[in-house]
Write a protein that holds these residues in place. Structure first.
Motif, short mmCIF file in Angstrom:
data_model
loop_
_atom_site.label_atom_id
_atom_site.label_comp_id
_atom_site.label_asym_id
_atom_site.label_seq_id
_atom_site.Cartn_x
_atom_site.Cartn_y
_atom_site.Cartn_z
N ALA A 144 7.51 24.28 10.52
CA ALA A 144 6.64 23.29 11.15
C ALA A 144 7.04 23.07 12.60
CB ALA A 144 6.70 21.98 10.38
N ALA A 145 8.33 23.05 12.88
CA ALA A 145 8.79 22.87 14.25
C ALA A 145 8.41 24.07 15.12
CB ALA A 145 10.31 22.67 14.27
N THR A 146 8.53 25.26 14.58
CA THR A 146 8.15 26.46 15.32
C THR A 146 6.65 26.47 15.61
OG1 THR A 146 9.93 27.69 14.27
CG2 THR A 146 8.18 28.97 15.28
N LEU A 147 5.87 26.10 14.61
CA LEU A 147 4.42 26.05 14.78
C LEU A 147 4.03 25.02 15.83
CD1 LEU A 147 1.68 27.06 13.84
CD2 LEU A 147 1.69 25.26 12.13
N ALA A 148 4.66 23.87 15.80
CA ALA A 148 4.35 22.83 16.78
C ALA A 148 4.77 23.24 18.19
CB ALA A 148 5.04 21.53 16.38
N ALA A 149 5.86 23.95 18.30
CA ALA A 149 6.36 24.35 19.62
C ALA A 149 5.50 25.45 20.24
CB ALA A 149 7.80 24.81 19.51
N THR A 150 4.96 26.32 19.42
CA THR A 150 4.23 27.46 19.96
C THR A 150 2.72 27.28 19.95
OG1 THR A 150 4.19 28.55 17.80
CG2 THR A 150 6.01 29.10 19.28
N SER A 151 2.21 26.21 19.36
CA SER A 151 0.77 26.07 19.24
C SER A 151 0.09 25.84 20.59
CB SER A 151 0.42 24.92 18.29
OG SER A 151 0.86 23.70 18.84
N GLY A 152 0.75 25.18 21.53
CA GLY A 152 0.13 24.92 22.81
C GLY A 152 0.47 25.95 23.87
N VAL A 153 1.30 26.91 23.54
CA VAL A 153 1.80 27.86 24.54
C VAL A 153 0.82 28.99 24.81
CG1 VAL A 153 3.62 29.53 25.02
CG2 VAL A 153 4.18 27.33 24.02
N SER A 154 0.28 29.58 23.77
CA SER A 154 -0.55 30.77 23.97
C SER A 154 -2.02 30.39 23.90
CB SER A 154 -0.24 31.83 22.92
OG SER A 154 -0.54 31.33 21.65
N HIS A 155 -2.75 30.84 24.90
CA HIS A 155 -4.19 30.63 24.93
C HIS A 155 -4.86 31.98 25.14
CE1 HIS A 155 -3.87 26.29 25.16
NE2 HIS A 155 -2.90 26.44 26.03
N ALA A 156 -5.93 32.18 24.42
CA ALA A 156 -6.66 33.42 24.56
C ALA A 156 -7.48 33.39 25.85
CB ALA A 156 -7.58 33.63 23.37
N THR A 157 -7.52 34.51 26.53
CA THR A 157 -8.34 34.59 27.73
C THR A 157 -9.77 34.92 27.33
OG1 THR A 157 -7.80 36.92 27.99
CG2 THR A 157 -6.41 35.34 29.16
N PRO A 158 -10.74 34.43 28.04
CA PRO A 158 -12.11 34.74 27.67
C PRO A 158 -12.41 36.22 27.82
CG PRO A 158 -12.03 33.46 29.70
CD PRO A 158 -10.64 33.56 29.18
N ALA A 159 -13.16 36.72 26.90
CA ALA A 159 -13.49 38.15 26.91
C ALA A 159 -14.53 38.41 28.00
CB ALA A 159 -14.03 38.57 25.56
N THR A 160 -14.35 39.50 28.68
CA THR A 160 -15.32 39.90 29.69
C THR A 160 -16.08 41.11 29.17
OG1 THR A 160 -13.70 41.33 30.76
CG2 THR A 160 -13.89 39.08 31.59
N THR A 161 -17.32 41.20 29.51
CA THR A 161 -18.10 42.34 29.08
C THR A 161 -17.83 43.51 30.02
OG1 THR A 161 -19.96 41.60 30.40
CG2 THR A 161 -19.92 40.91 28.10
N PRO A 162 -17.64 44.69 29.47
CA PRO A 162 -17.38 45.85 30.33
C PRO A 162 -18.61 46.21 31.14
CG PRO A 162 -17.62 46.53 28.05
CD PRO A 162 -17.65 45.03 28.07
N THR A 163 -18.35 46.71 32.32
CA THR A 163 -19.46 47.12 33.17
C THR A 163 -19.97 48.48 32.72
OG1 THR A 163 -17.93 48.13 34.73
CG2 THR A 163 -18.57 45.85 35.15
N ALA A 164 -21.20 48.75 32.97
CA ALA A 164 -21.80 50.02 32.58
C ALA A 164 -21.25 51.14 33.44
CB ALA A 164 -23.32 49.96 32.72
#
Length: 67
Positions: free
Chosen positions: A22-42
């Protein structure tokens, strides 16, 4: 060793494991955020592609490969 001491030891280890998880989950839950996906250019693809070409390099590969 009695079963009572064995059970209390197991319960203690389970509580410690749950608390550490639980302590590990609480410590790491706010650390990593996914970056928004970008659509590849043609990519510009020529209208008529050359496709597969049998070259000297390809022939050498087929000759050396164990098929």
């Amino acid at each position: 060793m009695t079963t009572e001491s064995s059970n209390s030891r197991r319960q203690f280890l389970q509580k410690i494991t749950l608390a550490a998880g639980a302590a590990t989950l609480a410590a790491t839950s706010g650390v990593s955020h996914a970056t928004p996906a970008t659509t590849p250019t043609a990519v510009d693809v020529p209208e008529k592609s050359k496709g597969y070409q049998r070259t000297e390099h390809v022939d050498t590969y087929y000759h050396l490969a164990d098929f």
